[in-house]
Design a protein around this motif. Structure first.
Motif, PDB file in Angstrom:
ATOM      1  N   ILE A 281       0.842  -1.200   0.000  1.00  0.00           N
ATOM      2  CA  ILE A 281       0.000   0.000   0.000  1.00  0.00           C
ATOM      3  C   ILE A 281       0.879   1.252   0.000  1.00  0.00           C
ATOM      4  N   ASN A 282       1.992   1.207   0.736  1.00  0.00           N
ATOM      5  CA  ASN A 282       2.925   2.337   0.748  1.00  0.00           C
ATOM      6  C   ASN A 282       3.608   2.501  -0.606  1.00  0.00           C
ATOM      7  N   SER A 283       3.992   1.377  -1.231  1.00  0.00           N
ATOM      8  CA  SER A 283       4.644   1.432  -2.550  1.00  0.00           C
ATOM      9  C   SER A 283       3.695   2.015  -3.594  1.00  0.00           C
ATOM     10  N   PHE A 284       2.436   1.578  -3.554  1.00  0.00           N
ATOM     11  CA  PHE A 284       1.449   2.077  -4.517  1.00  0.00           C
ATOM     12  C   PHE A 284       1.307   3.591  -4.405  1.00  0.00           C
ATOM     13  N   TRP A 285       1.109   4.087  -3.167  1.00  0.00           N
ATOM     14  CA  TRP A 285       0.898   5.524  -3.004  1.00  0.00           C
ATOM     15  C   TRP A 285       2.177   6.318  -3.247  1.00  0.00           C
ATOM     16  N   ASP A 286       3.349   5.682  -3.068  1.00  0.00           N
ATOM     17  CA  ASP A 286       4.613   6.339  -3.426  1.00  0.00           C
ATOM     18  C   ASP A 286       4.628   6.706  -4.914  1.00  0.00           C
ATOM     19  N   VAL A 287       4.203   5.761  -5.744  1.00  0.00           N
ATOM     20  CA  VAL A 287       4.188   5.983  -7.202  1.00  0.00           C
ATOM     21  C   VAL A 287       3.179   7.074  -7.566  1.00  0.00           C
ATOM     22  N   ILE A 288       1.977   6.980  -6.989  1.00  0.00           N
ATOM     23  CA  ILE A 288       0.927   7.956  -7.313  1.00  0.00           C
ATOM     24  C   ILE A 288       1.333   9.365  -6.871  1.00  0.00           C
ATOM     25  N   THR A 289       1.924   9.487  -5.683  1.00  0.00           N
ATOM     26  CA  THR A 289       2.330  10.816  -5.205  1.00  0.00           C
ATOM     27  C   THR A 289       3.503  11.366  -6.017  1.00  0.00           C
ATOM     28  N   LEU A 290       4.380  10.485  -6.509  1.00  0.00           N
ATOM     29  CA  LEU A 290       5.475  10.937  -7.374  1.00  0.00           C
ATOM     30  C   LEU A 290       4.910  11.572  -8.649  1.00  0.00           C
ATOM     31  N   ILE A 291       3.931  10.904  -9.254  1.00  0.00           N
ATOM     32  CA  ILE A 291       3.294  11.435 -10.475  1.00  0.00           C
ATOM     33  C   ILE A 291       2.576  12.752 -10.164  1.00  0.00           C
ATOM     34  N   ALA A 292       1.818  12.763  -9.070  1.00  0.00           N
ATOM     35  CA  ALA A 292       1.056  13.963  -8.698  1.00  0.00           C
ATOM     36  C   ALA A 292       1.983  15.156  -8.455  1.00  0.00           C
ATOM     37  N   ASN A 293       3.001  14.947  -7.638  1.00  0.00           N
ATOM     38  CA  ASN A 293       3.930  16.043  -7.335  1.00  0.00           C
ATOM     39  C   ASN A 293       4.682  16.513  -8.565  1.00  0.00           C
ATOM     40  N   SER A 294       5.061  15.571  -9.419  1.00  0.00           N
ATOM     41  CA  SER A 294       5.806  15.919 -10.628  1.00  0.00           C
ATOM     42  C   SER A 294       5.001  16.869 -11.505  1.00  0.00           C
ATOM     43  N   LEU A 295       3.734  16.548 -11.701  1.00  0.00           N
ATOM     44  CA  LEU A 295       2.877  17.416 -12.514  1.00  0.00           C
ATOM     45  C   LEU A 295       2.623  18.762 -11.841  1.00  0.00           C
ATOM     46  N   ILE A 296       2.326  18.721 -10.539  1.00  0.00           N
ATOM     47  CA  ILE A 296       1.990  19.955  -9.817  1.00  0.00           C
ATOM     48  C   ILE A 296       3.121  20.970  -9.890  1.00  0.00           C
ATOM     49  N   PHE A 297       4.334  20.546  -9.542  1.00  0.00           N
ATOM     50  CA  PHE A 297       5.430  21.511  -9.439  1.00  0.00           C
ATOM     51  C   PHE A 297       5.913  21.992 -10.801  1.00  0.00           C
ATOM     52  N   LEU A 298       5.812  21.160 -11.837  1.00  0.00           N
ATOM     53  CA  LEU A 298       6.131  21.625 -13.188  1.00  0.00           C
ATOM     54  C   LEU A 298       5.122  22.685 -13.630  1.00  0.00           C
ATOM     55  N   ILE A 299       3.836  22.438 -13.356  1.00  0.00           N
ATOM     56  CA  ILE A 299       2.783  23.386 -13.734  1.00  0.00           C
ATOM     57  C   ILE A 299       2.956  24.712 -12.991  1.00  0.00           C
ATOM     58  N   VAL A 300       3.359  24.650 -11.719  1.00  0.00           N
ATOM     59  CA  VAL A 300       3.606  25.873 -10.944  1.00  0.00           C
ATOM     60  C   VAL A 300       4.643  26.738 -11.655  1.00  0.00           C
ATOM     61  N   GLY A 301       5.716  26.119 -12.123  1.00  0.00           N
ATOM     62  CA  GLY A 301       6.748  26.864 -12.856  1.00  0.00           C
ATOM     63  C   GLY A 301       6.243  27.403 -14.184  1.00  0.00           C
ATOM     64  N   LEU A 302       5.478  26.578 -14.913  1.00  0.00           N
ATOM     65  CA  LEU A 302       4.962  26.993 -16.221  1.00  0.00           C
ATOM     66  C   LEU A 302       4.004  28.179 -16.131  1.00  0.00           C
ATOM     67  N   GLU A 303       3.259  28.241 -15.044  1.00  0.00           N
ATOM     68  CA  GLU A 303       2.224  29.269 -14.895  1.00  0.00           C
ATOM     69  C   GLU A 303       2.816  30.676 -14.841  1.00  0.00           C
ATOM     70  N   ILE A 304       4.137  30.773 -14.673  1.00  0.00           N
ATOM     71  CA  ILE A 304       4.808  32.073 -14.531  1.00  0.00           C
ATOM     72  C   ILE A 304       4.533  32.993 -15.716  1.00  0.00           C
ATOM     73  N   ARG A 305       4.346  32.407 -16.902  1.00  0.00           N
ATOM     74  CA  ARG A 305       4.172  33.241 -18.102  1.00  0.00           C
ATOM     75  C   ARG A 305       2.865  34.045 -18.059  1.00  0.00           C
ATOM     76  N   ASN A 306       1.950  33.641 -17.214  1.00  0.00           N
ATOM     77  CA  ASN A 306       0.658  34.321 -17.144  1.00  0.00           C
ATOM     78  C   ASN A 306       0.613  35.409 -16.074  1.00  0.00           C
ATOM     79  N   ILE A 307       1.733  35.634 -15.392  1.00  0.00           N
ATOM     80  CA  ILE A 307       1.776  36.646 -14.329  1.00  0.00           C
ATOM     81  C   ILE A 307       2.619  37.832 -14.792  1.00  0.00           C
TER      82      ILE A 307
END
Length: 414
Positions: A281-307
């Motif tokens: 169960i820990n391994s499964f959520w490790d993978v899902i959180t890696l994907i989630a965090n990867s997308l979130i933090f990349l999008i945070v950086g990308l959003e800079i062009r709109n500010i």
């Protein structure tokens, strides 16, 4: 069908970039979340002719998708995973410090930032306190990975993660009250203060009750099975069920997920999880959180062009100083009863209170008609970027300077 394929391809492109950045960051032993923000910034600022990336970024950040993805999809996952990974007995040992920081510290920070933004920056009172609520949430994702690699004590890691888990819920409740009800309550005078306190308690206590009840029920379910794929599915149902049922009942979904996750991970783990299930169960959520965090933090950086930062540097610097100052004061006062914390540990906890994706997701969730929305977006992005890049990249040297890794502490003891 064509639209769905296009959306899927756009998200897949962002995910491919994010995973590549994470892989490189891990190879060079750097915090991957900060690397993702920096790459997103680079792609946003340089504005290279990558039409597929442009379309993906525009689709996600120029609509309600960002808020839906981060708040409704990823937030229950990240919070649920954190509650499973944080042993309840460790949290219980630090309960006084965590509660002091999560409750007292968050409220103090909210009040200090709100009044400072109103009087020093000149933001209208409702806008100032909405911004204050956004800045009261901390994001431990980057910090905890740095703590782990630097060998910081379990005590400090537990306090940092525990504070964040609870103050995220409190900050979201304060955000909802500030952005929707605050001006009405101000007009009501002292009766408005009472109404605000009652609304906060209803949100918070209601969220706890929903989470505890569902956590208990789902813990009973897994008693009858020793089948880890099924139990993983049950944990996912708990995280999303807690969130959406609580939100439907107009109480805090975030607090419900945290409460439900702790009951499921601690009580459910004792009565219904084998060692194999716990590992999987820990391994499964490790993978899902890696994907989630990867997308979130990349999008945070990308959003800079709109500010649009031009001509706004004065209020940006003020906002950063106000947020840092509020954190220092709030943490110092809220941890005064904690005799187990020394001065060096307080310094590290203070500098480690990074702002992250939750603050940005909440800022983007403000309706276009909200007065001061553009100012809030500008200042929120500025503080988050400063926090992740400047504070994030200096935490490891600070740990070394303070001698707070476990090897140093063991040498001091001997």
């Amino acid at each position: 069908m064509h639209d769905f394929n296009e959306v899927f391809i756009q998200i897949l492109i962002l995910l491919a970039i994010a995973i590549a950045v994470v892989g490189i960051a891990k190879k060079i032993n750097q915090p991957d979340t900060i690397a993702l923000v920096l790459v997103g910034l680079l792609l946003g600022v340089v504005n290279l002719p990558f039409p597929l990336i442009d379309h993906a970024e525009e689709f996600i950040t120029q609509s309600e998708v960002f808020q839906v993805i981060i708040i409704s999809l990823f937030l229950p996952i990240l919070l649920g995973d954190a509650t499973l990974k944080l042993p309840f007995h460790h949290l219980y040992q630090q309960k006084n410090t965590v509660i002091g920081m999560a409750l007292g510290g968050t409220f103090l920070s909210f009040i200090i930032i709100g009044f400072s933004a109103h009087y020093l920056i000149g933001m209208p009172i409702g806008v100032a306190f909405t911004f204050a609520a956004l800045m009261s949430a901390t994001d431990p994702i980057s910090v905890l990975s740095i703590f782990k690699s630097a060998g910081v004590s379990q005590k400090l890691s537990t306090i940092m993660e525990g504070e964040s888990l609870f103050n995220d819920g409190i900050a979201i409740v304060l955000f909802q009250i500030s952005s929707i009800y605050l001006l009405t309550y101000i007009e009501m005078g002292w009766a408005g203060v009472g109404s605000g306190v009652w609304l906060f308690l209803r949100f918070a206590v209601g969220g706890v009750l929903v989470g505890v009840i569902l956590g208990f029920i789902f813990s009973q379910v897994i008693r009858f099975y020793d089948d880890y794929p099924f139990e993983i599915a049950v944990s996912a149902l708990l995280f999303f069920g807690s969130y959406f049922i609580a939100e439907h009942l107009h109480v805090s979904g975030v607090i419900a997920v945290v409460a439900g996750g702790f009951v499921f991970g601690d009580y459910g783990g004792k009565i219904g999880m084998s060692a194999t299930t716990e590992r999987n169960i820990n391994s499964f959520w490790d993978v899902i959180t890696l994907i989630a965090n990867s997308l979130i933090f990349l999008i945070v950086g990308l959003e800079i062009r709109n500010i649009d930062f031009m001509g706004q540097w004065n209020i940006i610097v003020f906002a950063i100083l106000i947020v840092i100052g509020a954190r220092i004061i709030a943490l110092f006062i809220s941890t005064m009863p904690a005799k187990s914390l020394n001065r060096k540990e307080r310094i590290l906890l203070n500098w480690g209170g990074l702002k992250g994706s939750l603050s940005i997701a909440l800022a983007l969730s403000l309706p276009l008609s909200f007065e001061g929305r553009e100012t809030i977006l500008l200042l929120t992005f500025s503080v988050v970027l400063f926090s992740l890049i400047v504070q994030g990249l200096t935490i490891k040297p600070l740990i070394a300077k303070l001698g707070l890794n476990q090897k140093e502490q063991e040498n001091d003891v001997h």
